[in-house]
Design a protein around this motif. Sequence first.
Motif, short mmCIF file in Angstrom:
data_model
loop_
_atom_site.label_atom_id
_atom_site.label_comp_id
_atom_site.label_asym_id
_atom_site.label_seq_id
_atom_site.Cartn_x
_atom_site.Cartn_y
_atom_site.Cartn_z
N ILE A 197 0.83 -1.20 0.00
CA ILE A 197 0.00 0.00 0.00
C ILE A 197 0.86 1.25 0.00
CG2 ILE A 197 -1.64 1.33 1.38
CD1 ILE A 197 -2.80 -1.07 -0.10
N MET A 198 1.89 1.23 0.85
CA MET A 198 2.73 2.43 0.97
C MET A 198 3.41 2.74 -0.36
SD MET A 198 3.33 4.57 3.34
CE MET A 198 3.91 6.14 2.70
N SER A 244 2.05 6.41 -7.10
CA SER A 244 1.08 7.32 -7.70
C SER A 244 1.53 8.77 -7.58
CB SER A 244 -0.28 7.09 -7.02
OG SER A 244 -1.25 7.92 -7.55
N VAL A 245 1.97 9.13 -6.39
CA VAL A 245 2.39 10.52 -6.17
C VAL A 245 3.59 10.86 -7.04
CG1 VAL A 245 3.33 12.13 -4.47
CG2 VAL A 245 1.48 10.57 -3.83
N PRO A 279 -1.98 14.72 -13.54
CA PRO A 279 -0.89 14.53 -12.56
C PRO A 279 -1.30 14.95 -11.16
CG PRO A 279 -0.07 15.59 -14.54
CD PRO A 279 -1.56 15.55 -14.68
N LEU A 297 2.62 1.60 -3.34
CA LEU A 297 1.61 1.87 -4.38
C LEU A 297 1.22 3.35 -4.31
CD1 LEU A 297 0.29 -0.15 -6.36
CD2 LEU A 297 -1.64 -0.27 -4.82
N ALA A 298 1.02 3.85 -3.09
CA ALA A 298 0.64 5.25 -2.91
C ALA A 298 1.76 6.16 -3.40
CB ALA A 298 0.32 5.51 -1.45
N LEU A 306 5.05 13.59 -14.14
CA LEU A 306 4.25 14.12 -15.26
C LEU A 306 4.23 15.64 -15.24
CD1 LEU A 306 1.28 11.60 -15.40
CD2 LEU A 306 2.82 12.17 -17.28
N ILE A 307 4.19 16.21 -14.04
CA ILE A 307 4.22 17.68 -13.96
C ILE A 307 5.58 18.19 -14.41
CG2 ILE A 307 4.23 19.63 -12.35
CD1 ILE A 307 2.07 18.10 -10.76
N GLY A 339 2.75 11.35 -10.57
CA GLY A 339 2.15 12.67 -10.78
C GLY A 339 3.21 13.76 -10.86
N VAL A 340 4.17 13.71 -9.95
CA VAL A 340 5.23 14.72 -9.95
C VAL A 340 6.05 14.62 -11.23
CG1 VAL A 340 7.32 15.50 -8.77
CG2 VAL A 340 5.35 14.75 -7.43
N GLY A 392 -2.62 9.29 -4.45
CA GLY A 392 -1.57 8.60 -3.70
C GLY A 392 -1.51 9.10 -2.27
N LEU A 450 -3.28 12.25 -9.60
CA LEU A 450 -2.43 11.14 -9.17
C LEU A 450 -1.83 11.43 -7.80
CD1 LEU A 450 -0.45 10.12 -12.38
CD2 LEU A 450 -2.02 8.68 -11.06
N ILE A 451 -1.36 12.67 -7.65
CA ILE A 451 -0.71 13.05 -6.39
C ILE A 451 -1.72 12.99 -5.25
CG2 ILE A 451 0.41 14.93 -5.15
CD1 ILE A 451 1.70 15.74 -7.83
#
Lengths: 315, 503, 327
Positions: free
Chosen positions: A124-125, A131-132, C305, A127-128, A138-139, A135-136, C312, C308-309
């Motif tokens: 879980i940790m 995801s974060v 994005p 996986l989370a 991609l930004i 996202g970073v 998560g 996603l952040i």
Amino acid sequence: MATLSALLPPPRNSRAGPWYLVLACLVIVVAVVAWSAPLFLTPGNLSNVAAQVTPLVITAIGQTLVIITGGLDLSVGSLISLTTAIIVLDLPGWAMVLLAIAAAVTVGTVNGVGIAFLNVHPIIMTLASMSVVQGVALITRPVPGGTVPGWISGAVNGSLFGLPAALVWIAVAVVIAAFLIYRTRFGLHLFAIGGNPNSALMNGVRVQRNIVLTYILSSLFAMGAGFYLAGRIASGDANVGTVFGLDSITAVALGGTSLSGGVGSLVGTVLGSVLVGVIGNGMNLMNVSAFLQIVIKGALLLAVVSVQRRKQIGL
Amino acid sequence: MAAPLIELLDISRSFGSTRAVDGVSLTVQPGSVHAVTGENGAGKSTLMKILAGVIRPDAGTIRLEGREVHFSSPLGALGHGISTVFQEFTLIPNLTVAESIFLGREPMRRWGGIDYPKLRSGAAAALARLESAIDPDGMVRNLTVAEQQIVEIAKGLSADARVFIFDEPTAALNSADVEKLTRLIRDLKARGKAILYISHRLEEIFALCDTVTVMKDGRHVATRPTEELNEHDLVALMVGRELSSFFPPRAGTVGEPVLTAIDLRTNAASPSVGLTLHRGEILGLAGLEGQGQRGIARALAGIEPAEAGRIEKTGRDGARHGLPVDAGVGRTLATGIGFVPEDRKGEGLFLDLAIRDNIALGVETGRPFWALAPNTTAVIGSMMQSMNIRARNAEAIVGSLSGGNQQKVLIGRWLSSGVDVLIIEEPTRGVDVGAKAEVYKLLRAFSDAGGAVLVLSRETPELIGLCDRLLVVHGGAVVAEMAADGATEHGILHSAIGSRQAA
Amino acid sequence: MAHTFETSSNAGGANHWVRALGRRLIEIPPAYFVLAAVLVAIALLNPNLMKPQVLLTFIRQSAPLGVAVLGQLMVMRARSIDLSIGGVFIITNYLLTSGLLGGQPVAMLVLVPLAVGLVVGLVNGALIALVRASAVIVTLGVSIILTGIVLFMSSGRPPGRVPDELRAIANARIDVVPVPVIIWVVAAIIVAVLLRTLIFGRYLTAIGSNPQAARFSGLPLPRIVVTTHVLSGLLAALGGVMFTAALGVGSVKFGPEIMMNSIAATILGGVTFGSGRGGVAGPFVGVVAFALLFALMTVFGIQEPGKLIVQGTVIAVAAIIYGMRTR
């Protein structure tokens, strides 16, 4: 393969796991590929295989450390992507390297602290955080592109004392990891934690601190793989690392490292990664569709985890 | 008398609202063996865990050779020369013997690596002092329980410990290994070490120890030289009631066979076993520790499939069911065989669920997934009352109950399921004295009502007192059968060992 | 991991009831708090959105996910996990948009994906419960294989459009309530009632609490795990049909997102990973909370994005809250 491992007893006096099985598989696969695709054994193709395999070897080595403690790090893939995105940022070299290291250490620390101190399940940790971090990434780099500094490209595509750079990268990663795992107290304690965390704690092993360190190391190895990959693809790409999360686990499991922890070896991981790479290269040479390769890789993963029968059912 | 090596002064420790240890003081001389005894729950294990560094005391001081010491881990305690052999060993299966002995205090090289040659030679030296032939490079997972214990002791020796704590060290040993351990402890004593020996086995205390401290309800009751006491006095100090009052009267008559095992072989190498359990009977499997009793019981319960043989179960209606050896728990249970494992918390109970859920499972098990779950409120209410389960109500979480009440909940599950055979391992492990008698009474009531019980226990006196008939198991085979009434520990041991000499 | 000991649960004192209240509050799944916070935020920042019609439109988008979560929560209560939900969505999408089922009646358009979901669940369950392979790896591997098959069959190009009948159902409303939301609510109620009343639910609770004791008590552990995976496969396929019908076209991109969201909502809804606790209502609210949260983010122009952040972070924070609670 299932019957093969059932025939061989687990090594009595070792915690290395049955790495010799992957060696046998590798020999067979190399023989089959070399026979059906004569191009395979040409020096050009072999150095191509080495170059393809290198980021996987480096990531899988970090993953091995985590898996020996009984954990799992799914976030390595997005961290590789993030690293390539950081590399093509318009920054001075030292700042870029520092930023990449800071990112890796942060991700590893957050993973480790969540798992060791805040009692979150590793899956879980990570996986989370996967995801974060995705996202970073991609930004930071919404579309693939950018310019990779020349010194990185040179270090990836050049050669040292006549050896292709890929082998040097692998050698450095293996030496660092071998020292950590087999020579230091930290390495012994990793196996102790994987064997039985409560007993390890009773014996004065600093379980929590070591687990945090392990996730930081896993992130740093993934970062190394990111540098190599950026040099190879000559751009930053927020999706380039995605496959490495699962591929690294496949490679580690192929190498006989137990996903339940406490049993594993570096040699198994390296051989496992090479096997994954050779299969991919062989399929390319045989003109197997890239999409079909995804299916075959998935099937390979299922086969490997099916061989590793465990005691408990579930995660 | 020499100055005490170790002194505990006014040690207290509470867990929640219960005072596990309440103002206990204790001194131990070098070159002596000091027993700490008391019923389960008397606080002796907590006291030892404090001395071992596992738990910190709320109050009180520990003095080593007159100097006050503090530590917060077993490793810290070892650093002060206090070594503990825990009841549940702390060895890690995938380390070598040498690594285990030095885990947490590995000899280091200057550049930060482990000095493996030094580690190996240090381990070999410690093992040699114990006259043990264990290979320092062997993996711990290949060791027997007795060998693991020796490794734990070697750990203490290699750290040059002066105080050795043994927490119920013989609980998992067979008699030959108990003897070896006794010799080792005498040897430690001769070298001037101080030994704390936690046990509730009276014969061991009298054979081995110089001084005995009795604890009760977390308090210190008495400390006496063992030679001033006899067993009767010691028991009186511990419990304050007569031993014989524990056991309910035996069965008058015994009924039809209910469970029969024919030519049962638990594994390929073991001899075949035949046994018959009758209605109204409590049958005990006696003998030395680890002689295959557990394998037989678990094969009959369907937990661990046997290699070969046949099991026949007769239902309450007289119908006979043949059970293949690999039937599995589901099928054996369906024919009316319930199993109460020794490891109640790990293998028996659902600790984070309510009493209701734990007992209701007995009624629910065996039903198809799509069936409606029956209303069990009435069954559970009457079960809690008739078994005298002490809890707020049926919603109480089982993990918060005492050992005795937990055992009753587990037995209650099978009583409510309507099984007529109970296979029970160590019925009173971790159960305090008062609840012990209740558990015995429950089992007897079950057999009197037409059920049958097969009991395994390390406590031979318990088997003698509780059972109607005993089968002595040795080397995986039934070597003798006797009526429990009139049986003696000596007689049972004799028939077990006599057969070994004959074989 | 650390050695801990029971602490008093009945410590007296004046603040006793305050603590009791605190304990009650911490027992409430975080999903409820997130939902409340999101609703407050919407009301403050953009009151125009606070109409049932609008909110229900947002929620409709998450109905497919909500249906899949019903399976995920059962799997997770049995101490397993299903990461193949994304793969099932993708293959369902391919089946419905590739023209393979062209001209078939609506019933077939639903039944064929359900059959695929059943097979996927059986494979997952068999590998996990009978071969005893790691659930994470098995279901991820199966998901990859499913995605690879779709990419191979479609040569990497998203196929065509969804048959019109399905589209019509996805867009229909009864009064103001969209049909997909009704399907989701009905499915949730059925699952909740079944878990509460059937033996299966009791077995699931027991296994979640202590798998070893469950086995020793004669519960058919492997069969229960297989059943949860089969149910999860079926519900994922149903979710996939609803998702594709709403989307209208073929796509191969959304798999990982659905998988992550199903886990996020389940955890947020109070199903504690690896300890078997939790109900149906919590994850339901979790899905609603996520739906509104993402809608709110879209309104504020936050892209993929950013989502996603947030996703998560929400998973991590929820898991940390449980972790600290159970320590």
